[in-house]
Design a protein around this motif. Structure first.
Motif, PDB file in Angstrom:
ATOM      1  N   ASP A  41      11.124 -76.445 -53.109  1.00 27.74           N
ATOM      2  CA  ASP A  41      10.745 -75.867 -51.812  1.00 27.74           C
ATOM      3  C   ASP A  41      10.682 -76.866 -50.670  1.00 27.74           C
ATOM      4  O   ASP A  41       9.872 -76.712 -49.758  1.00 27.74           O
ATOM      5  N   LEU A  42      11.495 -77.906 -50.734  1.00 23.63           N
ATOM      6  CA  LEU A  42      11.454 -78.887 -49.638  1.00 23.63           C
ATOM      7  C   LEU A  42      12.615 -78.654 -48.688  1.00 23.63           C
ATOM      8  O   LEU A  42      13.708 -78.249 -49.108  1.00 23.63           O
ATOM      9  N   SER A  43      12.390 -78.929 -47.407  1.00 26.92           N
ATOM     10  CA  SER A  43      13.490 -78.796 -46.459  1.00 26.92           C
ATOM     11  C   SER A  43      14.512 -79.910 -46.733  1.00 26.92           C
ATOM     12  O   SER A  43      14.185 -80.938 -47.335  1.00 26.92           O
ATOM     13  N   ASP A  44      15.745 -79.684 -46.236  1.00 28.08           N
ATOM     14  CA  ASP A  44      16.830 -80.614 -46.550  1.00 28.08           C
ATOM     15  C   ASP A  44      16.525 -82.043 -46.122  1.00 28.08           C
ATOM     16  O   ASP A  44      16.924 -83.006 -46.779  1.00 28.08           O
ATOM     17  N   ASN A  45      15.796 -82.181 -45.000  1.00 30.39           N
ATOM     18  CA  ASN A  45      15.554 -83.554 -44.518  1.00 30.39           C
ATOM     19  C   ASN A  45      14.449 -84.270 -45.298  1.00 30.39           C
ATOM     20  O   ASN A  45      14.260 -85.460 -45.133  1.00 30.39           O
ATOM     21  N   VAL A  46      13.731 -83.544 -46.149  1.00 28.90           N
ATOM     22  CA  VAL A  46      12.691 -84.185 -46.968  1.00 28.90           C
ATOM     23  C   VAL A  46      13.146 -84.306 -48.428  1.00 28.90           C
ATOM     24  O   VAL A  46      12.844 -85.286 -49.106  1.00 28.90           O
ATOM     25  N   ALA A  47      13.872 -83.322 -48.933  1.00 28.74           N
ATOM     26  CA  ALA A  47      14.259 -83.290 -50.356  1.00 28.74           C
ATOM     27  C   ALA A  47      14.942 -84.596 -50.775  1.00 28.74           C
ATOM     28  O   ALA A  47      15.646 -85.216 -49.982  1.00 28.74           O
ATOM     29  N   PRO A  48      14.721 -85.009 -52.027  1.00 31.25           N
ATOM     30  CA  PRO A  48      15.340 -86.261 -52.482  1.00 31.25           C
ATOM     31  C   PRO A  48      16.868 -86.184 -52.473  1.00 31.25           C
ATOM     32  O   PRO A  48      17.433 -85.158 -52.861  1.00 31.25           O
ATOM     33  N   ALA A  49      17.509 -87.264 -52.025  1.00 28.97           N
ATOM     34  CA  ALA A  49      18.975 -87.357 -52.097  1.00 28.97           C
ATOM     35  C   ALA A  49      19.343 -87.710 -53.541  1.00 28.97           C
ATOM     36  O   ALA A  49      18.467 -87.950 -54.376  1.00 28.97           O
ATOM     37  N   ASP A  50      20.657 -87.761 -53.810  1.00 27.66           N
ATOM     38  CA  ASP A  50      21.106 -88.003 -55.191  1.00 27.66           C
ATOM     39  C   ASP A  50      20.596 -89.324 -55.773  1.00 27.66           C
ATOM     40  O   ASP A  50      20.347 -89.427 -56.969  1.00 27.66           O
ATOM     41  N   ASP A  51      20.450 -90.331 -54.887  1.00 29.04           N
ATOM     42  CA  ASP A  51      20.006 -91.635 -55.400  1.00 29.04           C
ATOM     43  C   ASP A  51      18.486 -91.823 -55.240  1.00 29.04           C
ATOM     44  O   ASP A  51      17.993 -92.944 -55.323  1.00 29.04           O
ATOM     45  N   GLU A  52      17.776 -90.731 -54.993  1.00 26.57           N
ATOM     46  CA  GLU A  52      16.326 -90.837 -54.810  1.00 26.57           C
ATOM     47  C   GLU A  52      15.578 -90.053 -55.894  1.00 26.57           C
ATOM     48  O   GLU A  52      16.151 -89.194 -56.570  1.00 26.57           O
ATOM     49  N   VAL A  53      14.291 -90.347 -55.989  1.00 26.11           N
ATOM     50  CA  VAL A  53      13.481 -89.646 -56.975  1.00 26.11           C
ATOM     51  C   VAL A  53      12.109 -89.336 -56.367  1.00 26.11           C
ATOM     52  O   VAL A  53      11.581 -90.105 -55.570  1.00 26.11           O
ATOM     53  N   CYS A  54      11.590 -88.164 -56.735  1.00 28.77           N
ATOM     54  CA  CYS A  54      10.241 -87.783 -56.314  1.00 28.77           C
ATOM     55  C   CYS A  54       9.327 -87.987 -57.519  1.00 28.77           C
ATOM     56  O   CYS A  54       9.696 -87.650 -58.643  1.00 28.77           O
ATOM     57  N   PHE A  55       8.182 -88.571 -57.304  1.00 34.07           N
ATOM     58  CA  PHE A  55       7.256 -88.757 -58.434  1.00 34.07           C
ATOM     59  C   PHE A  55       5.825 -88.478 -57.993  1.00 34.07           C
ATOM     60  O   PHE A  55       5.510 -88.463 -56.815  1.00 34.07           O
ATOM     61  N   ARG A  56       4.975 -88.221 -58.993  1.00 35.39           N
ATOM     62  CA  ARG A  56       3.571 -87.903 -58.692  1.00 35.39           C
ATOM     63  C   ARG A  56       2.690 -89.124 -58.914  1.00 35.39           C
ATOM     64  O   ARG A  56       2.868 -89.856 -59.894  1.00 35.39           O
ATOM     65  N   MET A  57       1.733 -89.304 -58.017  1.00 38.04           N
ATOM     66  CA  MET A  57       0.687 -90.316 -58.197  1.00 38.04           C
ATOM     67  C   MET A  57      -0.651 -89.625 -57.991  1.00 38.04           C
ATOM     68  O   MET A  57      -0.818 -88.859 -57.041  1.00 38.04           O
ATOM     69  N   VAL A  58      -1.580 -89.887 -58.868  1.00 32.57           N
ATOM     70  CA  VAL A  58      -2.922 -89.316 -58.711  1.00 32.57           C
ATOM     71  C   VAL A  58      -3.918 -90.466 -58.695  1.00 32.57           C
ATOM     72  O   VAL A  58      -3.875 -91.342 -59.565  1.00 32.57           O
ATOM     73  N   THR A  59      -4.802 -90.456 -57.713  1.00 28.89           N
ATOM     74  CA  THR A  59      -5.833 -91.488 -57.619  1.00 28.89           C
ATOM     75  C   THR A  59      -7.176 -90.887 -58.057  1.00 28.89           C
ATOM     76  O   THR A  59      -7.328 -89.672 -58.134  1.00 28.89           O
TER      77      THR A  59
END
Ligand SMILES: Cc1ncc(COP(=O)(O)O)c(C=O)c1O
Length: 352
Positions: A314-332
Protein backbone atom coordinates in the motif's frame (compact mmCIF):
# COMPACT_ATOMS: atom_id res chain seq x y z
CA UNK A 1 21.71 -3.93 18.04
CA UNK A 2 18.58 -5.90 18.67
CA UNK A 3 15.66 -4.33 16.86
CA UNK A 4 13.81 -7.60 16.21
CA UNK A 5 10.82 -6.80 18.41
CA UNK A 6 9.90 -5.22 21.71
CA UNK A 7 9.04 -8.70 22.94
CA UNK A 8 12.69 -9.70 22.57
CA UNK A 9 13.52 -7.26 25.37
CA UNK A 10 13.68 -8.42 28.98
CA UNK A 11 11.51 -7.08 31.76
CA UNK A 12 11.85 -3.58 33.19
CA UNK A 13 13.50 -3.27 36.62
CA UNK A 14 10.33 -1.78 38.21
CA UNK A 15 8.36 -4.83 37.07
CA UNK A 16 10.94 -7.31 38.32
CA UNK A 17 11.27 -5.67 41.72
CA UNK A 18 7.47 -5.72 42.16
CA UNK A 19 7.47 -9.43 41.32
CA UNK A 20 10.25 -10.07 43.84
CA UNK A 21 8.43 -7.99 46.48
CA UNK A 22 5.31 -10.16 46.17
CA UNK A 23 6.99 -13.50 45.68
CA UNK A 24 6.76 -14.84 49.22
CA UNK A 25 3.80 -15.72 51.41
CA UNK A 26 0.36 -17.00 50.56
CA UNK A 27 -2.64 -15.41 48.90
CA UNK A 28 -5.92 -16.72 47.49
CA UNK A 29 -5.76 -18.01 43.92
CA UNK A 30 -7.67 -17.16 40.74
CA UNK A 31 -7.66 -13.41 41.22
CA UNK A 32 -9.34 -13.39 44.63
CA UNK A 33 -6.22 -11.91 46.25
CA UNK A 34 -5.93 -8.34 47.61
CA UNK A 35 -3.14 -7.39 45.20
CA UNK A 36 -5.30 -8.19 42.16
CA UNK A 37 -8.15 -6.18 43.69
CA UNK A 38 -5.89 -3.21 44.44
CA UNK A 39 -4.19 -3.17 41.04
CA UNK A 40 -7.54 -3.56 39.28
CA UNK A 41 -8.73 -0.45 41.13
CA UNK A 42 -5.72 1.49 39.87
CA UNK A 43 -7.13 1.05 36.35
CA UNK A 44 -10.09 3.17 37.53
CA UNK A 45 -7.71 5.99 38.37
CA UNK A 46 -5.82 5.64 35.10
CA UNK A 47 -9.02 5.74 33.04
CA UNK A 48 -10.86 8.23 35.29
CA UNK A 49 -13.92 6.03 35.62
CA UNK A 50 -14.99 2.67 36.93
CA UNK A 51 -13.81 -0.02 34.53
CA UNK A 52 -13.92 -3.81 34.55
CA UNK A 53 -10.42 -5.30 34.21
CA UNK A 54 -9.39 -8.88 33.46
CA UNK A 55 -5.81 -10.08 33.30
CA UNK A 56 -4.69 -12.51 30.59
CA UNK A 57 -1.31 -13.79 29.42
CA UNK A 58 -1.12 -12.77 25.79
CA UNK A 59 -2.28 -10.03 23.49
CA UNK A 60 -3.89 -12.62 21.26
CA UNK A 61 -6.02 -13.84 24.17
CA UNK A 62 -6.94 -10.28 25.13
CA UNK A 63 -8.10 -9.52 21.59
CA UNK A 64 -9.90 -12.78 20.96
CA UNK A 65 -11.66 -12.85 24.32
CA UNK A 66 -12.73 -9.19 24.08
CA UNK A 67 -14.17 -9.89 20.63
CA UNK A 68 -15.80 -13.08 21.95
CA UNK A 69 -17.74 -11.00 24.42
CA UNK A 70 -19.15 -8.96 21.51
CA UNK A 71 -19.78 -11.94 19.22
CA UNK A 72 -23.11 -12.64 17.55
CA UNK A 73 -24.41 -15.67 15.66
CA UNK A 74 -23.19 -15.16 12.11
CA UNK A 75 -21.24 -12.14 13.36
CA UNK A 76 -18.69 -10.12 11.38
CA UNK A 77 -15.78 -8.25 12.99
CA UNK A 78 -14.43 -5.32 10.95
CA UNK A 79 -10.72 -4.55 11.13
CA UNK A 80 -7.79 -3.48 8.99
CA UNK A 81 -6.74 -6.08 6.43
CA UNK A 82 -3.19 -6.17 7.87
CA UNK A 83 -4.21 -6.10 11.53
CA UNK A 84 -2.73 -8.54 14.02
CA UNK A 85 -6.15 -10.07 14.68
CA UNK A 86 -6.60 -10.72 10.96
CA UNK A 87 -3.24 -12.16 10.04
CA UNK A 88 -1.15 -12.95 13.11
CA UNK A 89 -3.41 -14.76 15.52
CA UNK A 90 -3.88 -18.14 13.85
CA UNK A 91 -7.66 -17.59 13.66
CA UNK A 92 -7.89 -17.31 17.46
CA UNK A 93 -10.48 -14.49 17.21
CA UNK A 94 -12.59 -16.62 14.86
CA UNK A 95 -12.20 -19.63 17.18
CA UNK A 96 -13.00 -17.77 20.41
CA UNK A 97 -15.96 -15.96 18.85
CA UNK A 98 -17.45 -19.29 17.75
CA UNK A 99 -16.82 -18.48 14.13
CA UNK A 100 -17.41 -14.76 13.75
CA UNK A 101 -15.89 -13.74 10.45
CA UNK A 102 -13.10 -11.16 10.27
CA UNK A 103 -13.63 -8.65 7.50
CA UNK A 104 -10.29 -7.07 6.59
CA UNK A 105 -10.51 -3.53 5.23
CA UNK A 106 -7.59 -2.01 3.25
CA UNK A 107 -6.37 1.44 4.17
CA UNK A 108 -3.22 3.55 4.01
CA UNK A 109 -0.91 3.64 7.05
CA UNK A 110 -2.57 0.48 8.36
CA UNK A 111 -5.57 2.58 9.41
CA UNK A 112 -9.18 2.12 8.47
CA UNK A 113 -11.22 5.17 7.54
CA UNK A 114 -14.84 5.80 8.56
CA UNK A 115 -15.88 5.79 4.87
CA UNK A 116 -14.22 2.42 4.19
CA UNK A 117 -15.66 0.98 7.39
CA UNK A 118 -19.16 2.20 6.60
CA UNK A 119 -18.89 0.79 3.09
CA UNK A 120 -17.65 -2.59 4.35
CA UNK A 121 -20.42 -2.80 6.94
CA UNK A 122 -23.02 -1.85 4.34
CA UNK A 123 -22.36 -5.23 2.69
CA UNK A 124 -23.92 -6.77 5.82
CA UNK A 125 -27.35 -5.12 5.93
CA UNK A 126 -29.47 -5.65 9.02
CA UNK A 127 -31.93 -8.49 8.70
CA UNK A 128 -30.31 -10.33 5.77
CA UNK A 129 -29.78 -13.68 7.39
CA UNK A 130 -27.66 -15.00 4.50
CA UNK A 131 -24.92 -12.44 5.13
CA UNK A 132 -24.77 -12.68 8.92
CA UNK A 133 -24.63 -9.59 11.07
CA UNK A 134 -22.28 -6.80 12.00
CA UNK A 135 -20.84 -7.64 15.45
CA UNK A 136 -17.94 -5.31 16.26
CA UNK A 137 -15.17 -3.09 14.94
CA UNK A 138 -11.54 -3.42 16.01
CA UNK A 139 -8.64 -1.00 15.53
CA UNK A 140 -4.99 -1.25 16.59
CA UNK A 141 -3.41 1.61 18.52
CA UNK A 142 -0.54 1.95 17.67
CA UNK A 143 -1.06 0.29 14.29
CA UNK A 144 0.97 -2.54 12.82
CA UNK A 145 2.75 0.05 10.64
CA UNK A 146 3.86 2.08 13.63
CA UNK A 147 1.37 4.86 12.97
CA UNK A 148 -1.07 6.24 15.53
CA UNK A 149 -4.76 7.09 15.14
CA UNK A 150 -5.52 10.62 16.31
CA UNK A 151 -8.29 11.06 18.87
CA UNK A 152 -10.47 12.63 16.15
CA UNK A 153 -9.91 9.59 13.91
CA UNK A 154 -10.93 7.24 16.74
CA UNK A 155 -14.03 9.33 17.42
CA UNK A 156 -15.05 9.17 13.76
CA UNK A 157 -14.61 5.37 13.67
CA UNK A 158 -16.60 5.03 16.90
CA UNK A 159 -19.38 7.05 15.33
CA UNK A 160 -19.39 4.77 12.28
CA UNK A 161 -19.56 1.71 14.57
CA UNK A 162 -22.40 3.33 16.54
CA UNK A 163 -24.31 3.90 13.31
CA UNK A 164 -24.63 0.10 13.18
CA UNK A 165 -25.03 -0.21 16.98
CA UNK A 166 -21.85 -2.22 17.44
CA UNK A 167 -18.97 -1.72 19.88
CA UNK A 168 -15.46 -0.50 19.11
CA UNK A 169 -12.54 -2.58 20.36
CA UNK A 170 -8.96 -1.28 20.51
CA UNK A 171 -5.98 -3.63 20.26
CA UNK A 172 -3.56 -1.77 22.50
CA UNK A 173 -0.59 -4.10 22.32
CA UNK A 174 1.39 -0.84 22.04
CA UNK A 175 -1.18 1.31 23.85
CA UNK A 176 1.33 3.31 25.89
CA UNK A 177 3.58 4.05 22.91
CA UNK A 178 0.54 5.54 21.16
CA UNK A 179 -0.57 7.36 24.30
CA UNK A 180 2.68 9.19 24.92
CA UNK A 181 2.95 9.90 21.21
CA UNK A 182 -0.40 11.71 21.22
CA UNK A 183 0.22 13.29 24.61
CA UNK A 184 -3.40 12.83 25.62
CA UNK A 185 -4.88 10.99 28.60
CA UNK A 186 -5.81 7.29 28.59
CA UNK A 187 -9.46 8.35 28.93
CA UNK A 188 -9.24 10.67 25.92
CA UNK A 189 -7.72 7.96 23.73
CA UNK A 190 -10.34 5.39 24.72
CA UNK A 191 -13.82 5.71 26.21
CA UNK A 192 -14.10 9.48 25.77
CA UNK A 193 -13.47 8.85 22.04
CA UNK A 194 -16.01 6.00 21.96
CA UNK A 195 -13.89 2.89 22.60
CA UNK A 196 -15.88 0.18 24.41
CA UNK A 197 -13.19 -2.38 25.17
CA UNK A 198 -9.41 -2.26 25.18
CA UNK A 199 -6.70 -4.90 25.03
CA UNK A 200 -4.25 -3.12 27.32
CA UNK A 201 -0.82 -4.42 26.44
CA UNK A 202 2.04 -4.19 28.90
CA UNK A 203 4.32 -7.07 27.90
CA UNK A 204 5.95 -5.23 25.01
CA UNK A 205 6.56 -2.15 27.14
CA UNK A 206 8.39 -3.76 30.07
CA UNK A 207 6.34 -6.54 31.65
CA UNK A 208 7.23 -10.14 31.03
CA UNK A 209 3.70 -11.45 30.76
CA UNK A 210 0.89 -9.01 31.56
CA UNK A 211 -2.03 -8.00 29.39
CA UNK A 212 -5.46 -6.83 30.47
CA UNK A 213 -8.88 -6.57 28.89
CA UNK A 214 -10.57 -3.37 30.00
CA UNK A 215 -14.30 -2.78 29.56
CA UNK A 216 -15.37 0.83 29.94
CA UNK A 217 -18.93 -0.18 30.72
CA UNK A 218 -18.64 -2.93 33.37
CA UNK A 219 -22.14 -4.09 32.38
CA UNK A 220 -20.73 -5.24 29.03
CA UNK A 221 -18.25 -7.48 30.88
CA UNK A 222 -20.93 -9.61 32.50
CA UNK A 223 -19.95 -12.89 30.82
CA UNK A 224 -16.26 -12.18 30.39
CA UNK A 225 -15.19 -14.27 33.41
CA UNK A 226 -16.67 -17.28 31.67
CA UNK A 227 -15.05 -16.54 28.33
CA UNK A 228 -11.69 -16.13 30.04
CA UNK A 229 -11.91 -19.34 32.05
CA UNK A 230 -13.26 -21.28 29.09
CA UNK A 231 -10.38 -19.88 27.04
CA UNK A 232 -7.84 -21.08 29.62
CA UNK A 233 -6.70 -17.63 30.69
CA UNK A 234 -7.75 -17.45 34.33
CA UNK A 235 -4.42 -17.63 36.17
CA UNK A 236 -4.31 -19.54 39.40
CA UNK A 237 -1.52 -17.27 40.69
CA UNK A 238 -3.11 -14.18 39.22
CA UNK A 239 -1.36 -12.02 41.79
CA UNK A 240 1.84 -12.27 39.78
CA UNK A 241 0.20 -10.59 36.81
CA UNK A 242 -1.10 -7.96 39.23
CA UNK A 243 2.41 -7.57 40.68
CA UNK A 244 3.80 -6.83 37.22
CA UNK A 245 1.16 -4.15 36.71
CA UNK A 246 1.91 -2.68 40.13
CA UNK A 247 5.56 -2.23 39.18
CA UNK A 248 4.61 -1.08 35.69
CA UNK A 249 2.46 1.78 37.02
CA UNK A 250 4.77 2.73 39.89
CA UNK A 251 6.30 6.19 39.53
CA UNK A 252 4.90 6.34 35.99
CA UNK A 253 7.42 3.74 34.87
CA UNK A 254 5.09 2.64 32.03
CA UNK A 255 5.03 6.15 30.55
CA UNK A 256 8.80 6.52 30.85
CA UNK A 257 9.54 3.19 29.14
CA UNK A 258 7.23 4.06 26.24
CA UNK A 259 8.68 7.58 25.91
CA UNK A 260 12.16 6.11 25.78
CA UNK A 261 11.21 3.53 23.14
CA UNK A 262 9.49 6.17 20.98
CA UNK A 263 12.44 8.57 21.29
CA UNK A 264 14.84 5.83 20.17
CA UNK A 265 12.64 5.08 17.14
CA UNK A 266 12.55 8.74 16.17
CA UNK A 267 16.30 9.10 16.53
CA UNK A 268 16.83 6.08 14.30
CA UNK A 269 14.41 7.43 11.71
CA UNK A 270 16.08 10.84 11.65
CA UNK A 271 19.51 9.23 11.34
CA UNK A 272 18.40 6.94 8.52
CA UNK A 273 16.83 9.86 6.65
CA UNK A 274 19.93 11.98 7.06
CA UNK A 275 21.87 9.17 5.37
CA UNK A 276 19.55 9.15 2.37
CA UNK A 277 17.15 6.42 3.48
CA UNK A 278 13.43 6.86 4.06
CA UNK A 279 10.70 5.20 6.07
CA UNK A 280 7.69 3.48 4.57
CA UNK A 281 5.32 5.07 7.09
CA UNK A 282 5.47 7.95 9.54
CA UNK A 283 7.31 7.05 12.74
CA UNK A 284 4.77 7.80 15.46
CA UNK A 285 5.44 5.13 18.08
CA UNK A 286 8.21 2.56 18.60
CA UNK A 287 8.27 0.83 15.22
CA UNK A 288 9.91 1.99 12.04
CA UNK A 289 10.09 0.55 8.57
CA UNK A 290 13.16 1.95 6.83
CA UNK A 291 13.81 1.55 3.14
CA UNK A 292 17.49 1.40 2.18
CA UNK A 293 19.66 -0.14 -0.50
CA UNK A 294 19.80 -3.95 -0.30
CA UNK A 295 23.58 -3.76 0.00
CA UNK A 296 23.17 -1.53 3.07
CA UNK A 297 20.66 -3.95 4.58
CA UNK A 298 23.11 -6.78 4.06
CA UNK A 299 25.95 -4.83 5.70
CA UNK A 300 23.69 -4.11 8.69
CA UNK A 301 22.68 -7.73 9.18
CA UNK A 302 26.26 -8.91 8.68
CA UNK A 303 27.27 -6.50 11.47
CA UNK A 304 24.77 -8.23 13.76
CA UNK A 305 21.74 -5.93 13.53
CA UNK A 306 18.61 -7.95 14.29
CA UNK A 307 16.21 -6.62 11.68
CA UNK A 308 13.74 -8.30 9.37
CA UNK A 309 12.61 -7.67 5.84
CA UNK A 310 9.03 -6.48 5.72
CA UNK A 311 6.42 -6.50 2.94
CA UNK A 312 5.85 -2.84 2.11
CA UNK A 313 2.27 -2.92 0.89
CA UNK A 314 0.00 0.00 0.00
CA UNK A 315 2.82 2.46 -0.61
CA UNK A 316 2.75 5.17 -3.23
CA UNK A 317 5.20 4.77 -6.12
CA UNK A 318 7.56 7.44 -4.80
CA UNK A 319 7.89 5.67 -1.43
CA UNK A 320 7.74 1.95 -2.40
CA UNK A 321 11.11 0.16 -2.50
CA UNK A 322 12.85 0.06 -5.89
CA UNK A 323 14.28 -3.22 -7.20
CA UNK A 324 17.62 -2.66 -5.47
CA UNK A 325 16.03 -1.55 -2.18
CA UNK A 326 14.57 -3.34 0.80
CA UNK A 327 12.03 -2.41 3.46
CA UNK A 328 12.64 -3.79 6.94
CA UNK A 329 11.10 -3.52 10.40
CA UNK A 330 12.81 -2.14 13.49
CA UNK A 331 11.18 -2.16 16.90
CA UNK A 332 12.58 -0.24 19.86
CA UNK A 333 11.82 -0.76 23.53
CA UNK A 334 12.72 0.40 27.02
CA UNK A 335 15.85 -1.72 26.62
CA UNK A 336 17.12 0.00 23.46
CA UNK A 337 20.26 1.94 24.34
CA UNK A 338 21.87 5.07 22.91
CA UNK A 339 24.79 2.82 22.06
CA UNK A 340 22.53 0.52 19.96
CA UNK A 341 21.28 3.50 17.98
CA UNK A 342 24.75 4.96 17.54
CA UNK A 343 26.26 1.66 16.40
CA UNK A 344 23.41 1.06 13.97
CA UNK A 345 23.76 4.50 12.38
CA UNK A 346 27.55 4.26 12.21
CA UNK A 347 27.24 0.90 10.47
CA UNK A 348 24.74 2.40 8.03
CA UNK A 349 27.09 5.33 7.41
CA UNK A 350 29.89 2.95 6.52
CA UNK A 351 27.56 1.03 4.24
CA UNK A 352 26.41 4.16 2.40
C1 LIG B 1 -0.63 -5.18 17.13
C2 LIG B 1 -0.47 -6.41 17.98
N1 LIG B 1 -1.54 -6.89 18.61
C3 LIG B 1 -1.45 -7.95 19.43
C4 LIG B 1 -0.25 -8.57 19.67
C5 LIG B 1 -0.26 -9.66 20.68
O1 LIG B 1 0.50 -10.71 20.52
P1 LIG B 1 0.84 -11.89 21.54
O2 LIG B 1 -0.33 -12.81 21.53
O3 LIG B 1 2.04 -12.44 20.93
O4 LIG B 1 1.06 -11.34 22.93
C6 LIG B 1 0.90 -8.13 18.99
C7 LIG B 1 2.21 -8.82 19.13
O5 LIG B 1 3.04 -8.83 18.28
C8 LIG B 1 0.78 -7.02 18.13
O6 LIG B 1 1.84 -6.53 17.48
Amino acid sequence: MNFASDNWAGAAPAVMSALARHSSGFAPGYGADPLTAGVSRSFNDIFEREVAVYFVATGTAANALALASFAKPGGAVFCHRDSHINIDECNCPEFMTSGNKLVGIPGADCKITPAALTEAMSRFPDGVVMHGQVASVSISQATESGTVYTVAEIEALAEAARSRSVPLHMDGARFTNALVSLGCTPAEMTWKAGVDALSFGATKNGCWCAEAVVFFDPERARDFEYFRKRGGHLFSKSRFVAAQFEGYFENESWLDTARHANAMALRLAEGIRSLGGRTAWAVEANELFPIVKRSQFETLTAAGAKIYEWPASDLSDNVAPADDEVCFRMVTSFATTDEDVKTFLETLTQAS
